[in-house]
Design a protein around this motif. Structure first.
Motif, mmCIF file in Angstrom:
data_model
loop_
_atom_site.group_PDB
_atom_site.id
_atom_site.type_symbol
_atom_site.label_atom_id
_atom_site.label_comp_id
_atom_site.label_asym_id
_atom_site.label_seq_id
_atom_site.Cartn_x
_atom_site.Cartn_y
_atom_site.Cartn_z
ATOM 1 N N ALA A 318 0.852 -1.210 0.000
ATOM 2 C CA ALA A 318 0.000 0.000 0.000
ATOM 3 C C ALA A 318 0.882 1.253 0.000
ATOM 4 N N PHE A 319 1.969 1.193 0.779
ATOM 5 C CA PHE A 319 2.915 2.326 0.795
ATOM 6 C C PHE A 319 3.480 2.547 -0.606
ATOM 7 N N GLU A 320 3.872 1.457 -1.251
ATOM 8 C CA GLU A 320 4.466 1.566 -2.598
ATOM 9 C C GLU A 320 3.484 2.228 -3.561
ATOM 10 N N GLN A 321 2.236 1.799 -3.465
ATOM 11 C CA GLN A 321 1.213 2.360 -4.374
ATOM 12 C C GLN A 321 1.031 3.854 -4.130
ATOM 13 N N ALA A 322 0.971 4.207 -2.839
ATOM 14 C CA ALA A 322 0.760 5.626 -2.507
ATOM 15 C C ALA A 322 1.964 6.458 -2.956
ATOM 16 N N ALA A 323 3.176 5.941 -2.719
ATOM 17 C CA ALA A 323 4.381 6.684 -3.115
ATOM 18 C C ALA A 323 4.442 6.796 -4.632
ATOM 19 N N ALA A 324 4.113 5.685 -5.324
ATOM 20 C CA ALA A 324 4.159 5.688 -6.792
ATOM 21 C C ALA A 324 3.151 6.696 -7.345
#
Ligand code: NAP
Length: 530
Positions: A318-324
């Motif tokens: 979820a962090f990766e998606q938000a950062a991306a």
């Protein structure tokens, strides 16, 4: 003030006769007027000889006089007005607000060192009083103070054209210590360097100091910087830049008949640890802050968050998606030089081509020399197997390393080289796991921070902007904050010298009203002991 393209050798302005180069408009790549003449080896010899000639008088100037000198430099920089900001914007591509902030920081640093001088603690005056009656042997009278190390060579940084360049932290701390300074201006912002150099030369004149206290040289190649480090008058070097550049200068300094210290700040990927509790509780908010920190100043900060470590799972994805998502909207901005832009583009290509590395996001495309943000991910096993993944990519790019558990995060951390900063994002329930990591964090970095990012370096008394190699060449020091002065000092002991031959700092009656350590005890300013 018109930019002339001339060198500043003490009080003289001279046209360099060793080749010609131009500043470059960072946005367009066009050559800027005027042309700059590179310094010859004779110019260099003259600047170094003047610095050597000025050294003994300058290092014994009254602390108050040196404090006023630093403040006067600040006033002269302020007096350059908007012309300085405008030229610097063109040469670096950095926006006005950033450069106005950097100018304030530069002046703030000079004032900080003025206060360090007025306080006088850096002298570290120590007195062990004689004990003629001591048995079996009498004790001698021993007195210690720090003195300036000698003329210092400063290499301006490309990424801080004001705060770490001609009048930046290295220059301010060396001048405060009592060292004359010869600057090798960075070729990325020669016009800015000339303007600031002339402000310092004005302050030298206004304060009635020897002209050799300060010179600025321009170089159309690499020979001059190398000859500067090799010059016997130079007793220490301050440098911020690439690992290759820092290592080259260290090799020269170590190979001299008299080796001298090089304080080089070079390469750091500034790991960010996302502890499981924090990642689950507020991964989205951390992702937004991470994207903002990564893209600040086109990622051209030595403290840029180039590596993220976290335990793999739903919260990390979820962090990766938000950062991306945040980075996909990030505007590209102009990089400092076409060369730095090319290095960045190559670094991204190299990372993308590595086995087991996935690209998660690319920022918006910009102009020809703009740095486009990029986010990558890999697994810890892969990261550990490929040392190339640990190399700094100077710009807005970062790599997320997915670990199987906190213990594997620890293993990855142990495999890293020295760092300027390590940031840990943690919640209350992460504290025990974090405590177990702390000894490793201390071994790896100069600054450990919680729930934040390393970009934004406070200039103060407790700051360490340093760290084990290759973050810097000497982990015992800092290049930011008041302790930076220690790099340019060395202790001298005086045994049984008659009072009138002692420096004032160590005389009977404490005429400079310093805090002194007498027989191991700290004595306050009013004390006349010793
Ligand atoms: P750089 O190439 O190391 O240059 C820094 C200064 O050192 C310049 O004045 C340069 O001269 C001089 N220099 C470099 N190598 C030299 C050598 N072999 N002999 C004599 N002088 C030498 O750094 P940069 O131009 O600022 O940036 C290039 C790369 O360095 C970036 O792409 C990035 O990878 C890295 N960098 C890292 C940081 C950091 O804080 N970690 C900061 C800035 C840059 P010239 O002026 O003639 O080039």
């Amino acid at each position: 003030m018109t930019i002339t393209g001339q060198l500043l050798i003490g009080a003289q302005r001279v046209r360099g006769a060793n080749g010609v180069f131009h500043g470059i408009d960072a946005r367009t790549g066009e050559l800027l007027d005027p042309s700059f003449g590179g310094a010859t080896l004779e110019d260099l010899e003259r600047a170094c000889a003047l610095a050597e000639a000025a050294f003994d008088a300058y290092r014994e100037t009254a602390l108050e006089a040196r404090a006023v000198f630093l403040e006067t430099i600040g006033e002269q920089i302020e007096a350059l007005g908007d012309a300085l900001i405008v030229r610097c914007m063109v040469e670096t591509g950095l926006p006005r607000a950033r450069l106005e902030g950097e100018r304030a920081r530069t002046i703030g640093q000079l004032r900080l060192f003025a206060s360090v001088l007025r306080n006088g603690d850096f002298v570290d005056a120590r007195i062990d009083l004689a004990q003629p009656e001591r048995k079996p042997l009498p004790r001698v009278d021993l007195r210690l103070r720090n003195i300036a190390i000698g003329p210092v060579a400063v290499f301006g940084a490309s990424n801080f054209p004001l705060a770490f360049s001609v009048a930046g932290g290295d220059t301010a701390s060396a001048l405060a210590a009592g060292c004359p300074v010869v600057v090798k201006a960075h070729s990325a912002h020669p016009g800015t360097s000339e303007l600031v150099g002339r402000a310092i030369a004005c302050a030298v004149r206004q304060c009635g100091l020897p002209e050799g206290v300060f010179s600025v040289l321009f170089d159309s190649g690499r020979e001059l910087g190398q000859a500067l480090v090799a010059n016997p008058c130079i007793k220490a070097v301050g440098f911020t830049g690439s690992r290759a550049g820092g290592l080259a200068l260290m090799t020269i300094a170590n190979g001299r008949d008299e080796p001298v210290p090089v304080y080089a700040e070079m390469s750091s990927i500034n790991p960010v640890l996302l502890m499981p509790g924090a990642l689950t509780a507020r991964g989205d908010a951390i992702a937004q802050q991470f994207a903002a920190s990564l893209t600040l100043g086109a990622g051209q900060f030595c403290t840029n968050p180039g590596l993220v470590l976290a335990v793999d799972g739903a919260a990390l994805r979820a962090f990766e998606q938000a950062a991306a998502a945040a980075l996909a909207q990030a505007q590209a901005s102009t990089m400092l030089t076409p060369g730095i832009h090319t290095n960045y583009a190559r670094g991204i290509e190299r990372l993308a081509a590595q086995q087991g590395v996935a690209r998660l996001a690319s920022g918006l495309v910009g102009g020809r020399f703009d740095g486009q943000a990029a986010l990558f991910a890999t697994h810890a096993r892969n990261f550990l197997a490929q040392p190339v993944l640990r190399e700094e990519i100077f710009g807005p790019a970062s790599l997320i390393v997915r670990c199987s558990d906190v213990s594997e995060m620890h293993t990855v951390l142990k495999a890293l080289e020295g760092q300027l900063t390590v940031a840990v994002h943690l919640d209350t329930n992460d504290r025990d796991a974090c405590r177990a990591l702390l000894p490793t964090l201390e071994r790896k970095a100069g600054r450990i921070l919680a729930n934040g990012f390393g970009t934004g370096v406070e200039v103060g008394h407790a700051m360490v902007h340093g760290g084990p190699f290759p973050a810097t060449s000497d982990s015992r020091s800092t290049s930011v904050g008041s302790r930076a002065i220690e790099r340019f000092l060395r202790p001298v002991s005086y045994q049984d010298l008659p009072d009138e031959l002692l420096p004032e700092a160590l005389r009977y009656g404490n005429p400079l009203a310093l805090v002194r350590r007498v027989n191991g005890e700290v004595k306050q300013r009013g004390s006349h002991d010793g």
